[in-house]
Design an enzyme around this catalytic site. Structure first.
Site, PDB file in Angstrom:
ATOM      1  N   GLU A   1      54.439   3.306  36.598  1.00  0.00           N
ATOM      2  CA  GLU A   1      54.660   3.391  38.189  1.00  0.00           C
ATOM      3  C   GLU A   1      54.433   2.113  38.971  1.00  0.00           C
ATOM      4  O   GLU A   1      53.473   1.842  39.320  1.00  0.00           O
ATOM      5  CB  GLU A   1      53.414   4.428  38.652  1.00  0.00           C
ATOM      6  CG  GLU A   1      53.655   4.558  40.161  1.00  0.00           C
ATOM      7  CD  GLU A   1      52.238   5.615  40.528  1.00  0.00           C
ATOM      8  OE1 GLU A   1      51.445   5.691  39.635  1.00  0.00           O
ATOM      9  OE2 GLU A   1      52.150   6.378  41.710  1.00  0.00           O
TER      10      GLU A   1
ATOM     11  N   LYS B   1      58.034   6.626  37.317  1.00  0.00           N
ATOM     12  CA  LYS B   1      57.317   7.094  38.581  1.00  0.00           C
ATOM     13  C   LYS B   1      57.492   6.012  39.801  1.00  0.00           C
ATOM     14  O   LYS B   1      56.777   4.877  39.721  1.00  0.00           O
ATOM     15  CB  LYS B   1      56.003   7.567  38.462  1.00  0.00           C
ATOM     16  CG  LYS B   1      55.273   8.043  39.857  1.00  0.00           C
ATOM     17  CD  LYS B   1      54.005   8.724  39.551  1.00  0.00           C
ATOM     18  CE  LYS B   1      53.350   9.247  40.796  1.00  0.00           C
ATOM     19  NZ  LYS B   1      52.242  10.134  40.531  1.00  0.00           N
TER      20      LYS B   1
HETATM   21  P1  13P Z   1      50.649  10.051  46.003  1.00  0.00           P
HETATM   22  O1  13P Z   1      51.672  11.236  45.901  1.00  0.00           O
HETATM   23  O2  13P Z   1      49.596  10.566  46.913  1.00  0.00           O
HETATM   24  O3  13P Z   1      51.305   8.927  46.589  1.00  0.00           O
HETATM   25  O4  13P Z   1      50.144   9.872  44.671  1.00  0.00           O
HETATM   26  C1  13P Z   1      50.774   9.871  43.517  1.00  0.00           C
HETATM   27  C2  13P Z   1      49.974   9.006  42.518  1.00  0.00           C
HETATM   28  O5  13P Z   1      50.148   9.269  41.393  1.00  0.00           O
HETATM   29  C3  13P Z   1      49.628   7.774  42.994  1.00  0.00           C
HETATM   30  O6  13P Z   1      49.318   6.716  41.997  1.00  0.00           O
END
Ligand code: 13P
Length: 340
Positions: free
Chosen positions: A177, A219
């Protein structure tokens, strides 16, 4: 197909996606404090209980990302959360990074803690049944300070790639991510430029570290303008986001999911819908929202027993809207079908 590849595919399979329920203790406490709720372990547990016991969530989610402490908790009746999820056929994974820290080399930018102890922390969660793990890096845009620096992006993507390699060796699917943060006043074009560079360098690093991208989930943030700027039309967000994915993501990736990153639930859902409408990407693209699914559930709940049902109904509504958007079938009019 390897088992990691097939798990990655299951996690993103249509018409569902992934629920992010992995807010750290600090982040979850902040959300509770915003509505004057108690910032303690049992309040956080009861909140996660509300989410996971919502009837019907399995229609919309294939997997849930958990915070470490949550993976060891149980319902009021003593049923472990892991059993609650597995009875619903929902896979689970763990946020394994140890949160953000200031980049010691570049003021104003972030790095992610936890790589040094990663290998030793994985077996506990593998044994408990985790099939995937998540690592979040954050990229800061600040036009005035000329951020992000190339060095910070390179450090973060290299950490993500090292993490992914170690997690695959441990037999779990890595979710990488690299969040390009919404904070600031940057344009949509700037967000596109930074997201493209970050993803390009990320996939180079993954290749260098010999990570199997078919057994990995990306992600990513959607390409949106900074929160200090007027919202861009969902069509523009979708065009820029799909363009970046086409230009950077290998076609054999296990799947792509989006974070919501501070967009409102309706914005994130509408943008996902327009991205799905564009279609044509050779892999599954779906959601992995936290705030856009259950940020507003906290005030509806308010830690009152009589509010559990309405809070669960609202949560289920958001998941349903997400699932429709993932298929390109969401319209804003559907929001009015839900009344508390
Ligand atoms: P948000 O959808 O609130 O951005 O959170 C996703 C997430 O996993 C942040 O690490």
């Amino acid at each position: 197909m390897s088992s990691l590849q097939s798990i990655a595919k299951q996690l993103v399979a249509s018409p569902r996606g992934i629920l992010a329920g992995d807010e750290s203790k600090k982040t979850m406490n902040k959300r509770l404090a915003q509505v004057c709720l108690s910032e303690d372990e049992d309040t956080r547990r009861r909140y996660r209980q509300l989410l996971f016991t919502t009837p019907g969530i399995e229609e919309y989610i294939n997997g849930v990302i958990l915070y470490e402490q949550t993976a060891r908790q149980s319902t009021d009746d003593g049923v472990s959360f892991l059993d609650v999820l597995s009875e619903k056929g929902i896979l689970w994974g763990i946020k394994i990074d140890q949160s953000l820290a200031d980049d010691p080399a570049f003021p104003g930018e972030k790095v992610t803690n936890g790589l040094d102890t990663l290998r030793e922390r994985l077996p506990e969660f593998k044994q408990l049944g985790a099939v995937f793990t998540k690592w979040r890096a954050a990229i800061t845009i600040d036009d005035e300070k000329n951020l992000p620096t190339d060095a910070n992006i390179e450090r973060n993507v290299d950490d993500l790639a090292q993490y992914a390699k170690i997690v695959q060796e441990a037999g779990m699917v890595p979710m990488v991510e690299p969040e390009v943060l919404i904070a600031g006043k940057h344009s949509l074009a700037k967000s596109e430029e930074v997201t493209k560079k970050t993803l390009f360098l990320l996939f180079e690093a993954l290749k260098r570290h010999e990570v199997d991208v078919a057994g990995l989930i990306l992600k990513t943030s959607m390409v949106v303008a900074g929160e200090g700027c007027p919202d861009a039309a969902p069509e523009s967000v979708a065009e820029a986001t799909v363009r970046v994915l086409r230009e950077t993501v290998p076609e054999d990736i296990g799947g792509v999911v989006f974070l919501s990153g501070g967009q409102t639930p309706e914005e994130a859902t509408d943008n996902l819908d327009k991205i799905s409408d564009k279609g044509g990407l050779p892999y599954d693209v779906t959601y992995s929202f936290s705030r856009a699914f259950h940020g507003p559930v906290v005030p509806v709940w308010g830690d009152k027993e009589e509010n559990v049902e309405p809070a669960q109904a609202y949560f289920l509504h958001r998941l349903k809207m997400g699932s429709l958007a993932r298929e390109g079938n969401y319209t804003k009019e559907l929001e009015t079908e839900f009344t508390q």
